[in-house]
Design a protein around this motif. Structure first.
Motif, mmCIF file in Angstrom:
data_model
loop_
_atom_site.group_PDB
_atom_site.id
_atom_site.type_symbol
_atom_site.label_atom_id
_atom_site.label_comp_id
_atom_site.label_asym_id
_atom_site.label_seq_id
_atom_site.Cartn_x
_atom_site.Cartn_y
_atom_site.Cartn_z
ATOM 1 N N ASP A 99 0.831 -1.203 0.000
ATOM 2 C CA ASP A 99 0.000 0.000 0.000
ATOM 3 C C ASP A 99 0.874 1.264 0.000
ATOM 4 O O ASP A 99 1.420 1.658 1.030
ATOM 5 N N ARG A 123 1.616 -7.137 7.656
ATOM 6 C CA ARG A 123 0.283 -7.708 7.386
ATOM 7 C C ARG A 123 -0.315 -8.272 8.654
ATOM 8 O O ARG A 123 -1.473 -8.663 8.677
ATOM 9 N N GLU A 129 -3.541 -6.686 7.228
ATOM 10 C CA GLU A 129 -4.244 -7.914 6.804
ATOM 11 C C GLU A 129 -3.728 -8.384 5.446
ATOM 12 O O GLU A 129 -3.038 -7.662 4.735
ATOM 13 N N SER A 131 -5.523 -9.302 2.164
ATOM 14 C CA SER A 131 -6.892 -9.202 1.671
ATOM 15 C C SER A 131 -7.329 -10.533 1.055
ATOM 16 O O SER A 131 -6.500 -11.327 0.587
ATOM 17 N N SER A 207 -2.858 -3.398 4.245
ATOM 18 C CA SER A 207 -3.592 -4.506 3.656
ATOM 19 C C SER A 207 -2.860 -4.991 2.401
ATOM 20 O O SER A 207 -2.707 -4.250 1.433
ATOM 21 N N LYS A 209 -2.544 -6.514 -0.905
ATOM 22 C CA LYS A 209 -3.590 -6.676 -1.925
ATOM 23 C C LYS A 209 -3.231 -7.723 -2.978
ATOM 24 O O LYS A 209 -2.133 -8.255 -2.993
#
Ligand code: GDD
Ligand code: MN
Length: 363
Positions: A99, A123, A129, A131, A207, A209
């Motif tokens: 990100d 993460r 997280e 995703s 997050s 991705k």
């Protein structure tokens, strides 16, 4: 010329389709912050470097290190950090999985705390997280288990030592650079384990991705290299990941030899012949495995592959003589067959590794 506030190092291998996207995303999220982008491309066959050069024409903020005849994520990142001009360097994937909006939060942490050495994009913090569609269930579980093991084995405090997203003080990183391994995927884990408690760490949750375009370069080999990194760290960096991979292949050769000797015994019931066939089979499988695992960045092909096989046979046969000679010599003093045989095997492995690196895979 004034140095930028932050350099963003982006390793690339076959990321042509992501170049324009990442440049645009970084331009937006770093508006108002003096920055440069350093791409490190390992001569990607898809023409990533040409794509980057198109952007370099119009921007003095973008740079490219184009490496030829070399492969490896960790090495690419280390070179990128060396080449960066700012005191702070961020490292991120090219595929937009990390990100980029968090770069500002990372910068803020450095502004607030001058003693900080590294900020890790994690993460696994409360606000971090993976995703839902980024990883398969299997890879997600694998990632969690591996992270847990690495933290325990290498005594690392970070929640995400396997992250590929972090911002580091250039000087703090370069201080350790001669101890870091260029082979492998996990330079952050290597840096954290090498630095121990001597560095100050903070984390920013993000997050993780889904990859935008192209494919992940993570593979079974990456996992083997990670095992190599852990063993190398446990041995205090005295042996390289490459040598550990070479020994792992050597161990697999023992099983090949037993299997093929056993099969040949079933067919011929002649021990010397069966043992010879077993040894040749083991040397052959060791050669091909080393070619795709240990020396993957110098992988031999077509005619070179055959020439290499014979030089490997020759060097390993001489290695066996060295092994016998040394073991016999040690036995003469120690009268301990186990120690003598083990020392012989170790010297034999070092011999094979050193000479095949020089002559078979031409370092
Ligand atoms: N120069 C160079 N050479 N770049 C490489 C190489 C290489 O041999 N291998 C991979 N890269 C580049 C990719 O092009 C990408 O930009 C980045 O390094 C990471 O590779 P990915 O293929 O995208 O890896 P991943 O998404 O499976 O794993 C990433 O994220 C994980 C979680 O943060 C990596 O950054 C891992 O290190 C990280 O654990
Ligand atoms: Mn990625």
């Amino acid at each position: 010329m004034k140095n930028p506030t932050v350099s963003i190092v982006i390793p690339t291998y076959n990321e042509k389709e992501n170049i324009s996207r990442i440049i645009e995303m970084l331009r937006k999220s770093l508006r108002g912050v003096e920055h440069e982008i350093v791409f490190v491309d390992d001569n990607s066959p898809d023409g990533t470097s040409c794509e980057i050069k198109n952007f370099i024409k119009n921007s003095s903020k973008i740079h490219l290190i184009h490496r030829v005849g070399r492969r490896g994520l960790s090495g690419a990142i280390i070179e990128g950090i060396f080449a960066a001009r700012s005191d702070l360097v961020a490292v991120m994937d090219c595929d937009l999985q990390h990100d980029e909006t968090k770069l500002r939060d990372m910068l803020d942490l450095f502004y607030k705390d001058a003693s900080l050495d590294i900020v890790i994009g994690s993460r696994f913090t409360a606000d971090g997280e993976i995703s839902i569609n980024a990883f398969s269930k299997i890879r997600k579980l694998g990632s969690k288990v591996t992270t847990f093991l690495i933290k325990k084995l290498l005594r690392i405090k970070s929640t995400d030592p396997l992250s590929g997203f972090f911002m580091v003080k250039r000087e703090s990183f370069l201080k350790k650079s001669d101890k870091l391994q260029t082979q492998g995927f996990k330079v952050l884990a290597d840096f954290l384990a090498t630095s121990g408690t001597s560095i100050e760490i903070k984390e920013v949750g993000y997050s993780f991705k889904n990859r935008v375009a192209g494919e992940s370069k993570m593979s079974f080999l990456t996992a083997l290299e990670l095992i190599g990194l852990v063993l190398s760290q446990i041995l205090n960096g005295r042996v390289s990941i490459k040598f550990i991979l070479f020994c792992m292949v050597g161990l697999s050769g023992i099983f090949v030899q037993l299997l093929i000797t056993g099969l040949a015994m079933l067919l011929t019931n002649q021990f010397p012949t069966s043992q010879t066939v077993g040894i040749i089979a083991a040397m052959t499988s060791n050669y091909f495995l080393n070619n795709i695992i240990t020396f993957k960045e110098r992988k031999l092909k077509s005619l070179d592959l055959i020439r290499g096989l014979f030089s490997f046979y020759l060097i390993c046969s001489l290695g066996a003589f060295t092994n016998i000679a040394i073991a016999t010599y040690v036995f003469y003093f120690s009268y301990n067959w186990l120690i003598s045989s083990f020392i012989g095997a170790c010297i034999g492995a070092v011999w094979n590794f050193t000479l095949t690196s020089i002559f078979t895979w031409k370092s």
